[in-house]
Write an enzyme that holds these catalytic residues in place. Structure first.
Site, PDB file in Angstrom:
ATOM      1  N   TYR A  72      92.826  87.475 -40.031  1.00 35.60           N
ATOM      2  CA  TYR A  72      92.012  88.170 -39.025  1.00 35.60           C
ATOM      3  C   TYR A  72      92.873  88.811 -37.933  1.00 35.60           C
ATOM      4  O   TYR A  72      92.492  89.809 -37.332  1.00 35.60           O
ATOM      5  CB  TYR A  72      91.000  87.191 -38.424  1.00 35.60           C
ATOM      6  CG  TYR A  72      89.718  87.831 -37.947  1.00 35.60           C
ATOM      7  CD1 TYR A  72      89.048  88.763 -38.727  1.00 35.60           C
ATOM      8  CD2 TYR A  72      89.162  87.480 -36.728  1.00 35.60           C
ATOM      9  CE1 TYR A  72      87.862  89.343 -38.293  1.00 35.60           C
ATOM     10  CE2 TYR A  72      87.978  88.045 -36.287  1.00 35.60           C
ATOM     11  CZ  TYR A  72      87.340  88.968 -37.073  1.00 35.60           C
ATOM     12  OH  TYR A  72      86.166  89.538 -36.638  1.00 35.60           O
TER      13      TYR A  72
ATOM     14  N   LYS B 159      88.271  89.842 -30.603  1.00 37.69           N
ATOM     15  CA  LYS B 159      87.053  89.044 -30.438  1.00 37.69           C
ATOM     16  C   LYS B 159      87.199  88.047 -29.285  1.00 37.69           C
ATOM     17  O   LYS B 159      86.225  87.768 -28.575  1.00 37.69           O
ATOM     18  CB  LYS B 159      86.722  88.305 -31.737  1.00 37.69           C
ATOM     19  CG  LYS B 159      86.267  89.199 -32.873  1.00 37.69           C
ATOM     20  CD  LYS B 159      84.981  89.945 -32.543  1.00 37.69           C
ATOM     21  CE  LYS B 159      84.455  90.705 -33.745  1.00 37.69           C
ATOM     22  NZ  LYS B 159      83.251  91.505 -33.431  1.00 37.69           N
TER      23      LYS B 159
END
Length: 254
Positions: free
Chosen positions: A153, A160
């Site tokens: 990720y 995020k």
């Protein structure tokens, strides 16, 4: 009478009918809301997808890197509804070089793109819609748990984490306008955005086993229900929060 009866909702990020944003828009209409959509890039595709909703919804172009789009958003939305009661931020992007295990080698230019589109746009969208939210309302963003460093990720995980912090600051500053700001942290879902992440199968293989309630990678409805609930009058005193809709996996170690 649905829980969004009479409310006017702006939903961003509809790409296909498998997207979380589409599921939110569909459920919002079923719960009584009038929905306006935004799209980026192939608007004709978004317009085709919009026709699959219970009621066809207008589609406006919105590139969150384009200041003119943001500056004119309120006026353009205002051509379809007199105001807004809810805004859904379903926008995120990171260049391929910022994903897939390339964390140490990603250039600042690519990191900056990921942060502007995935993090800063949360604030940009809220501010752009503020003139239409004179009576208050709710802003809901889509998140992926940023409390851990996930495989593959990479810089989207950093983006995020920034989104989660931005959520708290927006809640602080928009509270005086009676606007609630919350995130829904969904588990992995087989959306177009997810498929663009190299190594996404690592999430697919492990998540259903880790989640105490199990997890259906193809079912966007639980996430949509959380978004719709947060925009309803059933959460009048909740802001700055992150609601996890992931089968409980975030709470389990290992």
């Amino acid at each position: 009478m649905g829980i969004l009866e009479g409310k006017r909702i702006l939903v961003t990020g509809v790409l296909t009918d498998a997207s979380i944003a589409f599921s939110v828009a569909k459920l919002a209409q079923e719960e009584g809301a009038t929905v306006v959509l935004t799209g980026f890039g192939r608007l004709s595709l978004v317009e085709r997808i919009a026709k699959r909703l219970p009621s066809p919804a207008p589609v406006l172009e919105l590139d969150v890197q384009n200041n003119e789009h943001l500056d004119t958003l309120a006026a353009r939305v205002g051509e379809h509804v007199e105001g807004l009661d809810g805004v859904v931020h379903s926008i995120g992007f990171a260049p391929q070089t910022a994903l897939g295990g390339n964390f140490l080698n990603t250039s600042w230019e690519d990191v900056a793109t990921a942060l502007q589109i995935s993090t800063y746009s949360y604030k940009s969208l809220a501010v752009a819609c503020l003139p239409l939210m004179k009576e208050g309302g709710a802003v809901v963003g889509l998140d992926f748990d940023a409390s851990k460093a996930w495989p593959v990720y990479d810089w989207m995980g950093v983006a995020k984490a920034g989104l989660e912090s931005c959520n708290r600051y927006l809640a602080r500053d928009l509270g005086k306008h009676n606007i609630r700001v919350n995130l829904v942290a969904a588990g992995p879902l087989r959306t177009m955005a997810a498929k663009s992440i190299p190594g996404f199968k690592e999430f697919e293989d492990s998540w259903p086993e880790r989640a105490p309630l199990g997890w259906d990678l193809a079912d966007t409805l639980p996430t949509a229900r959380a978004c719709v609930a947060l925009m309803s009058d059933w959460f009048p005193a909740t802001t700055g929060e992150i609601v996890h809709v992931d089968g409980g996996a975030h709470a389990i170690g290992g």
